[in-house]
Design an enzyme around this catalytic site. Structure first.
Site, PDB file in Angstrom:
ATOM      1  N   TYR A 479       0.867  -1.219   0.046  1.00  0.00           N
ATOM      2  CA  TYR A 479      -0.063   0.033  -0.100  1.00  0.00           C
ATOM      3  C   TYR A 479       0.941   1.468  -0.106  1.00  0.00           C
ATOM      4  O   TYR A 479       0.917   1.829  -1.020  1.00  0.00           O
ATOM      5  CB  TYR A 479      -0.939  -0.007   1.179  1.00  0.00           C
ATOM      6  CG  TYR A 479      -1.932   1.025   1.114  1.00  0.00           C
ATOM      7  CD1 TYR A 479      -3.054   0.779   0.242  1.00  0.00           C
ATOM      8  CD2 TYR A 479      -1.633   2.304   1.891  1.00  0.00           C
ATOM      9  CE1 TYR A 479      -3.888   2.028   0.191  1.00  0.00           C
ATOM     10  CE2 TYR A 479      -2.703   3.388   1.843  1.00  0.00           C
ATOM     11  CZ  TYR A 479      -3.849   3.101   0.908  1.00  0.00           C
ATOM     12  OH  TYR A 479      -4.793   4.154   0.699  1.00  0.00           O
ATOM     13  N   SER A 559      -6.479   0.787  -4.512  1.00  0.00           N
ATOM     14  CA  SER A 559      -6.602   2.078  -4.273  1.00  0.00           C
ATOM     15  C   SER A 559      -5.179   2.789  -4.536  1.00  0.00           C
ATOM     16  O   SER A 559      -4.578   2.962  -5.719  1.00  0.00           O
ATOM     17  CB  SER A 559      -7.115   2.431  -2.939  1.00  0.00           C
ATOM     18  OG  SER A 559      -7.451   3.771  -2.685  1.00  0.00           O
ATOM     19  N   ASP A 643     -17.681   2.972  -7.834  1.00  0.00           N
ATOM     20  CA  ASP A 643     -16.776   3.570  -7.099  1.00  0.00           C
ATOM     21  C   ASP A 643     -16.412   5.107  -7.131  1.00  0.00           C
ATOM     22  O   ASP A 643     -16.113   5.683  -8.250  1.00  0.00           O
ATOM     23  CB  ASP A 643     -15.107   3.081  -7.613  1.00  0.00           C
ATOM     24  CG  ASP A 643     -14.313   3.263  -6.602  1.00  0.00           C
ATOM     25  OD1 ASP A 643     -14.305   4.120  -5.548  1.00  0.00           O
ATOM     26  OD2 ASP A 643     -12.819   2.654  -6.798  1.00  0.00           O
ATOM     27  N   HIS A 678     -15.764   0.994  -3.987  1.00  0.00           N
ATOM     28  CA  HIS A 678     -14.313   1.049  -3.572  1.00  0.00           C
ATOM     29  C   HIS A 678     -14.171  -0.096  -2.939  1.00  0.00           C
ATOM     30  O   HIS A 678     -12.948  -0.632  -2.709  1.00  0.00           O
ATOM     31  CB  HIS A 678     -14.229   2.032  -2.966  1.00  0.00           C
ATOM     32  CG  HIS A 678     -12.636   2.672  -2.857  1.00  0.00           C
ATOM     33  ND1 HIS A 678     -11.959   2.680  -4.156  1.00  0.00           N
ATOM     34  CD2 HIS A 678     -11.663   2.756  -2.023  1.00  0.00           C
ATOM     35  CE1 HIS A 678     -10.762   2.883  -3.773  1.00  0.00           C
ATOM     36  NE2 HIS A 678     -10.234   2.908  -2.724  1.00  0.00           N
TER      37      HIS A 678
END
Length: 718
Positions: A479, A559, A643, A678
């Protein structure tokens, strides 16, 4: 164009239905994506954006493109010979009872429960000596299971509850108030709530946050002026009182309101980005009392965790990058009057409270450590956790003697424990019965060096006795942003990967919060490349130490993690065999023009702020760095048509660029889930189907031909 799109869809449908009867690679015939001459000029530099038209989520052409891409993708994925075996295994492993930690509200104890394959968790409640009964069942909210429960808040006496629902995965919520005794809805549904909690003031009403509905599509148009309202029970929403926000001269993109447990104070947090916030407090016992400023800048993160009368306890990273708790009187709450209560340490603090105590959870190299303090700041004890991993919970009401916490790691499914605040003793409350044996696996933390010499931790999980021969299928997940920490947690889909012979590796990249604000800042703006370098170095470590090789390495992230995957695969396409960017931020020149994207500027910067920032963003923006003549890894881009956090146009444009410019046989597919957002609230059935596709795609493109034991993968092409 309309008739061409229909003809295209019919042709693709027939192609997708053809069966591949040989062991030759599955062929892909991509839809032709039109290009439009769209050009933006940044500081004298022209930047082409030929797929700008895909940003219009309401156009029939975009709709036709989505359908055409899904036909091609499903046609490919359905031909993978072991996809159904993976789906069946996911369903079997997923099908066990899951129970959330209980919590008390009024006369009832509430808990979340899923019988196994229910699309959404059900909220149950019970009184002492009575059997549990259903309180809210989100599975009844819609026939397809795509409407989810997105928030639940009770009055202090527990007699009323307000809950939020999300339809199709959207961040826009609706609010519903019910009488907890009769379960009857007590007033009209509230609408247009977004990025909000619900905080009750007695039984009068509650505070919530929202944006004005934007001009244009509510799923993609910019929303960057957040507001806090008070809704008085029994009155129409149009009469709700604006409490904070809405000044054109003072833009706040994220505002939250919270009433203290004793109902004496209202606190308001106001931020322009995802890092740093102003903080205000109001005495609710004094009519027309003004908002008093605690912090009037966004240099630090601050929130009120507790109060005893007018004595406030504030969690802050102001002059304390790893966070601390300070105390101050509400009459003069500015920082010059703060007194350290739980001082900063070398580890990052994430505190909670309950039972008249504070519980200071620390991350020690991303592993949980919990200390219990009284309200005088005296250390009572260290809570000896059930193992090495992640603890959560340790919170309740001030009068609670017992409450619950949860514990998990990468190979131990989450269990909940009942904790006694006075004795420090706890007992197992619930432990899952799952068809997975943690004793067969091991999870080890190592430290490796990034490009600039920075030491980065990574936890590597795999079956015991792993042969370090460079041929183990490996999933590298990352991430690296927004101060978010990746801590060890069990995940059913990862368990399927592990039992099939896979290695699962998670590095704690810069940009995250594992080592506090300094670690976060080292992965922002002009230092964002550090994040990609950390991820690349993690892959190189796994290859050099023979866990895997480039032919058996897949990278995945969602993301901001989707940006990580997109940047890594365009910078080092030869490093991995498979790339799996999910709901990614992939157009770094325009991300801030959609929905709440402008609030991400603390991490990214924007292309308009300076020529240097523009050049830096363009230098790694995945959409702008796909080059002709490059053999990119096999890529499965995933996103949702609802999303409205990271709009799907990012993924659309990236997939179109890859399909146009990819060299070699590796496929580039995009799978667009309908009525999905999302990620939060996604029905279990959709999640299982999606991971059967993702793992099927991954193993197939690593050369895997069959599942000999329906569980363990052993046969790969040399």
């Amino acid at each position: 164009m309309k008739y061409f799109s229909i003809f295209l869809l019919i042709s693709l449908l027939f192609m997708a239905c053809e069966t591949n009867t040989t062991k030759e690679p599955i062929t892909v015939n991509y839809p032709i994506t039109k290009k439009v001459d769209t050009v933006d000029n940044y500081f004298g530099t022209d930047v082409k954006d030929p797929y700008r038209w895909l940003e219009d989520d309401r156009s029939s052409e975009t709709e036709a493109w989505v359908k055409a891409q899904n036909i091609v993708s499903s046609g490919y994925l359905n031909e993978i010979p072991f996809r159904d075996d993976l789906k069946n295994r996911l369903e079997k492993l997923w099908n066990y009872e899951k129970l959330g930690a209980p919590f008390k509200e009024g006369d009832y104890t509430y808990f979340y429960k899923n019988d196994g394959l229910q699309n959404q968790y059900v909220v149950y409640r019970k009184k002492d000596g009575q059997d549990p009964s259903v309180f809210l069942d989100p599975n009844t909210f819609s026939e397809e299971g795509t409407t989810s429960l997105a928030g639940l808040s009770f009055t202090k006496d527990g007699s009323l509850a307000a809950y939020l629902i999300s339809e199709g995965g959207s961040d826009w919520r609706k609010g519903i108030v019910i009488d907890t005794k009769t379960l009857q809805i007590v007033e009209d549904t509230l609408v247009d709530i977004k990025f909000s909690g619900l905080s009750w003031l007695g039984n009068k009403g509650f505070y919530y946050s929202s944006y004005d509905k934007p001009n244009g599509s509510e799923l993609s148009a910019k929303t960057d002026q957040h507001k806090v309202y008070f809704h008085k029970l029994g009155t129409p929403q149009k009469d709700d009182v604006l409490i904070f926000g809405g000044k054109p001269s003072e833009k706040h993109r994220y505002i939250g309101a919270n009433v203290t447990e004793d109902q004496n104070y209202l606190t308001i947090s106001a931020a322009t980005s995802t890092s740093g916030n102003k903080l205000f407090i109001q005495d609710l016992n004094s009519p027309n009392a003004p908002l008093i400023t605690i912090i009037n800048d966004t240099e630090s993160d601050n929130y009120l965790i507790e109060n005893v009368g007018s004595r406030l306890f504030i969690v802050t990273n102001r002059n304390a990058p790893n966070k601390k708790i300070v105390t101050v009187d509400a009459a003069n709450p500015s920082p010059e009057n703060w007194v350290d209560f739980i001082p900063e340490t070398e580890n990052v603090l994430s505190p909670n409270k309950g039972g008249g105590y504070f519980f200071a959870e620390y991350m020690v190299d991303a592993i949980s450590k919990v200390l219990q303090y009284d309200y005088d700041g005296k250390l009572i004890r260290e809570v000896k956790l059930p193992g090495v991993g992640s603890a959560s919970g340790f919170g309740g009401k001030k009068e609670d003697i017992e409450f619950y916490f949860s514990f998990t790691n990468y190979i131990v499914p989450g269990s909940s424990y009942k904790y006694n605040v006075e004795t420090g003793e706890y007992e197992t409350y619930w432990k899952p019965e799952i068809d997975f044996n943690p004793e067969d696996y091991e999870s080890n933390q190592i430290f490796y060096s990034s490009k600039d010499g920075t030491k980065v931790p990574m936890i590597i999980t795999h079956k015991k006795g792993l042969d370090l021969n460079g041929k183990n299928p490996t999933l590298l997940y990352g991430y690296g942003g927004f101060n978010i920490s990746l801590t060890p947690a069990f995940n059913i889909v990862n368990a399927v990967w592990l039992e099939q012979g896979g290695v699962y590796a998670v590095p704690n990249l810069r940009g995250g919060g594992e080592y506090g604000k300094a670690w976060h800042d080292e992965g922002t703006k002009f230092k964002k490349q550090n994040v990609f370098d950390d991820f690349i170095a993690a892959a190189e470590y796994l290859i050099e130490n023979k866990y895997t090789s480039s032919d058996y390495l897949a990278i995945r992230g969602g993301s901001n993690g989707g940006l990580l995957v997109g940047a890594t695969m365009t910078q080092r396409p030869e490093l991995m065999k498979v790339a799996l960017p999910a709901v990614g931020v992939l157009d770094m020149l325009r991300y801030h023009t959609f929905t709440a994207g402008a609030g991400w500027a603390y991490d990214y910067g924007t292309a308009e702020e300076s020529e240097a920032m523009f050049n830096y963003l363009k230098g790694y923006s995945p959409v702008h760095n796909v080059k002709k003549g490059i053999a990119y890894p096999a890529t499965l881009v995933t996103t949702g048509d609802h999303d409205d956090r990271v709009v799907p146009a990012h993924s659309f444009k990236f997939a179109a660029e890859l399909q146009e410019k990819q060299t070699g046989p590796n496929p580039t597919l995009i799978s667009i889930e309908t009525d999905a957002g999302h990620g939060a609230g996604t029905p279990v059935s959709k999640t299982i189907a999606q991971y059967a596709d993702i793992f099927g795609f991954t193993f197939y493109n690593m050369g895997f031909e069959e599942l000999p034991n329906k569980v363990v993968l052993r046969t790969f092409k040399e």
